[in-house]
Design a protein around this motif. Sequence first.
Motif, PDB file in Angstrom:
ATOM      1  N   LEU A   5       0.920  -1.190   0.082  1.00 21.19           N
ATOM      2  CA  LEU A   5       0.058   0.057   0.178  1.00 21.19           C
ATOM      3  C   LEU A   5       0.758   1.156  -0.130  1.00 21.19           C
ATOM      4  N   SER A   7       0.554   5.539   0.281  1.00 17.66           N
ATOM      5  CA  SER A   7      -0.333   6.763   0.527  1.00 17.66           C
ATOM      6  C   SER A   7       0.214   7.879  -0.146  1.00 17.66           C
ATOM      7  N   ARG A  23      -9.774  -0.283   2.040  1.00 19.06           N
ATOM      8  CA  ARG A  23      -9.878  -0.510   0.475  1.00 19.06           C
ATOM      9  C   ARG A  23     -10.624  -1.931   0.279  1.00 19.06           C
ATOM     10  N   GLN A 193      -8.614   3.670  -0.457  1.00 16.01           N
ATOM     11  CA  GLN A 193      -7.881   3.295  -1.695  1.00 16.01           C
ATOM     12  C   GLN A 193      -9.043   2.501  -2.672  1.00 16.01           C
TER      13      GLN A 193
END
Length: 220
Positions: A5, A7, A23, A193
């Motif tokens: 992941l 950001s 997500r 996300q």
Amino acid sequence: MPGTLVSPQAANSGTAPPRFVARPAERADTTMMTDLIDACRAQQPHHGTPDEDPPLALARLGEADDGHPISWVLFERDTVGDTVHWRLRACFALLIIAAAGEGRPSVWAASIHIDPASPRVLLRGDLTGGAPLPAESAEEDGIPLIAVILTEWLVSYAHASQAIRRVYLTFGAASLTRRPAPVGWVASTVETQVPDEARLGPCFARQSPQRASPELPRAD
């Protein structure tokens, strides 16, 4: 996968990335989701009511509801030095409920499983004005922090669609109904996300009011 992941806020100098990430669930999350669900079941009292098997969040993994992902995960980020650790704090199914007639649709967070080890917080005053406060002692039991984060994130996420009538959440035997609303601290606390075309607004626009809606639980 949690370890991959990224950001977008992390690239801004001096800006800490959000503590949580929401997500759509991926196949790579299956083991962690299963472990979390098992941990939740071990903590719950049994009253002769069979658990859903498999839970909706696992059964609908990889599927979409009018283009919106059904199975979701909520991770907590813990950064130690240059190392980022991820902990799965919640998994759940998010369903679109078709509108009746010309009304607006709703969303329902079902099959919610929350990390039993989530810190507990106290709710004081209006949450839209500030984040929840940690429980100050063992005598102040509070409620799981992740339940608050999930609820307020969903209320804010739904509000951003500008097309939703109501938000439903089911936590075990308890049901909660909220209207969508902006929550000031959510944007800096939870990073969402999901591709723009798979967010609620575009998916609501594609929704067919003739399709069957899931049956909501009764709020006793």
